[in-house]
Design a protein around this motif. Structure first.
Motif, PDB file in Angstrom:
ATOM      1  N   ILE A  59      -0.190 -20.874  53.658  1.00 35.79           N
ATOM      2  CA  ILE A  59      -0.376 -22.920  52.860  1.00 35.79           C
ATOM      3  C   ILE A  59       1.067 -23.776  52.500  1.00 35.79           C
ATOM      4  O   ILE A  59       0.967 -24.468  52.670  1.00 35.79           O
ATOM      5  N   GLU A  60       1.558 -22.316  51.793  1.00 32.01           N
ATOM      6  CA  GLU A  60       2.927 -23.101  51.152  1.00 32.01           C
ATOM      7  C   GLU A  60       3.619 -24.030  52.562  1.00 32.01           C
ATOM      8  O   GLU A  60       4.628 -24.762  52.780  1.00 32.01           O
ATOM      9  N   SER A  61       4.217 -23.166  53.249  1.00 34.02           N
ATOM     10  CA  SER A  61       4.505 -23.210  54.714  1.00 34.02           C
ATOM     11  C   SER A  61       4.262 -24.410  55.210  1.00 34.02           C
ATOM     12  O   SER A  61       4.721 -25.346  55.527  1.00 34.02           O
ATOM     13  N   TYR A  62       2.922 -24.085  55.441  1.00 30.14           N
ATOM     14  CA  TYR A  62       2.524 -25.333  55.319  1.00 30.14           C
ATOM     15  C   TYR A  62       2.078 -27.136  55.189  1.00 30.14           C
ATOM     16  O   TYR A  62       2.964 -27.263  55.555  1.00 30.14           O
ATOM     17  N   LEU A  63       2.784 -26.515  53.986  1.00 27.44           N
ATOM     18  CA  LEU A  63       2.931 -27.830  53.420  1.00 27.44           C
ATOM     19  C   LEU A  63       3.908 -28.372  53.049  1.00 27.44           C
ATOM     20  O   LEU A  63       4.042 -29.731  53.703  1.00 27.44           O
ATOM     21  N   ASN A  64       4.941 -27.778  53.192  1.00 28.77           N
ATOM     22  CA  ASN A  64       5.949 -27.742  53.145  1.00 28.77           C
ATOM     23  C   ASN A  64       6.760 -28.769  54.724  1.00 28.77           C
ATOM     24  O   ASN A  64       7.270 -29.995  55.681  1.00 28.77           O
ATOM     25  N   ASP A  65       5.685 -27.932  55.534  1.00 28.33           N
ATOM     26  CA  ASP A  65       5.745 -28.637  57.241  1.00 28.33           C
ATOM     27  C   ASP A  65       5.157 -29.685  57.735  1.00 28.33           C
ATOM     28  O   ASP A  65       5.495 -30.811  58.094  1.00 28.33           O
ATOM     29  N   VAL A  66       4.022 -29.864  57.151  1.00 29.39           N
ATOM     30  CA  VAL A  66       3.213 -31.489  57.045  1.00 29.39           C
ATOM     31  C   VAL A  66       3.490 -32.593  56.106  1.00 29.39           C
ATOM     32  O   VAL A  66       3.993 -33.704  56.630  1.00 29.39           O
ATOM     33  N   ALA A  67       4.202 -32.352  55.160  1.00 30.27           N
ATOM     34  CA  ALA A  67       5.390 -33.425  54.199  1.00 30.27           C
ATOM     35  C   ALA A  67       5.622 -34.791  54.998  1.00 30.27           C
ATOM     36  O   ALA A  67       6.072 -35.180  54.232  1.00 30.27           O
ATOM     37  N   VAL A  68       5.821 -33.791  55.647  1.00 30.66           N
ATOM     38  CA  VAL A  68       7.171 -34.909  56.750  1.00 30.66           C
ATOM     39  C   VAL A  68       5.797 -36.281  57.444  1.00 30.66           C
ATOM     40  O   VAL A  68       6.680 -37.439  57.507  1.00 30.66           O
TER      41      VAL A  68
END
Length: 118
Positions: A59-68
Motif C-alpha cells: 500500500i505504501e509503495s502504491y501510494l508513493n507511485d500514484v502521488a504523481v
C-alpha cells in the motif's frame, strides 16, 4: 496511512480487517460477545476482498507511485480498497468535478495496481 491528525484519518480495508481480526481473537477476553456477528460478517467480506492480497508495504509503495497524479486522498483510498482493473473502473473512483485522467494516466494507474496488488 495519512496520519496527520490521529483523531481523523483514512483507514484502508486492510487496516479494518487487521483490527477486526484482533477484536475477534480478544472478544471473549473482554466480554465483547455482542460484536461477534458484526465482526464475523465484516471479516468474511474483507477476507475475500482485494485487501487479502495487500500488505502495508504494498500500500505504501502504491501510494508513493500514484502521488504523481492529481488525486484526492479519498480517491486514492478508494483505489487501494477497490483496485481499478479497467479505465472505466478508474474513472468511477474519481470525482467528476475535475479534469479527467488521460488515457495514458489511466493505463499507468491500472499497471500500478497490478504491480503492487497482484
Amino acid at each position: 496511512l495519512y496520519s496527520i491528525n490521529p483523531t481523523y484519518s483514512y483507514v484502508t480495508n486492510l487496516e479494518v480487517m487487521q483490527l477486526l481480526q484482533t477484536i475477534k481473537s480478544t472478544k471473549k477476553k473482554f466480554g465483547m460477545r455482542n460484536l461477534a456477528t458484526v465482526t464475523y460478517e465484516a471479516l468474511q467480506y474483507l477476507e475475500e476482498s482485494p485487501c487479502k492480497n495487500q500488505t502495508r508495504d504494498s500500500i505504501e509503495s502504491y501510494l508513493n507511485d500514484v502521488a504523481v497524479y492529481r488525486l484526492m486522498p479519498h480517491e486514492v483510498l478508494q483505489m487501494v480498497n477497490d483496485p481499478p482493473t479497467s479505465p472505466l473502473h478508474t474513472q468511477l473512483l474519481i470525482d467528476d468535478n475535475k479534469v479527467p485522467l488521460t488515457d495514458e494516466e489511466n493505463e499507468a494507474i491500472i499497471q500500478l495496481t497490478y504491480k503492487h496488488f497482484n
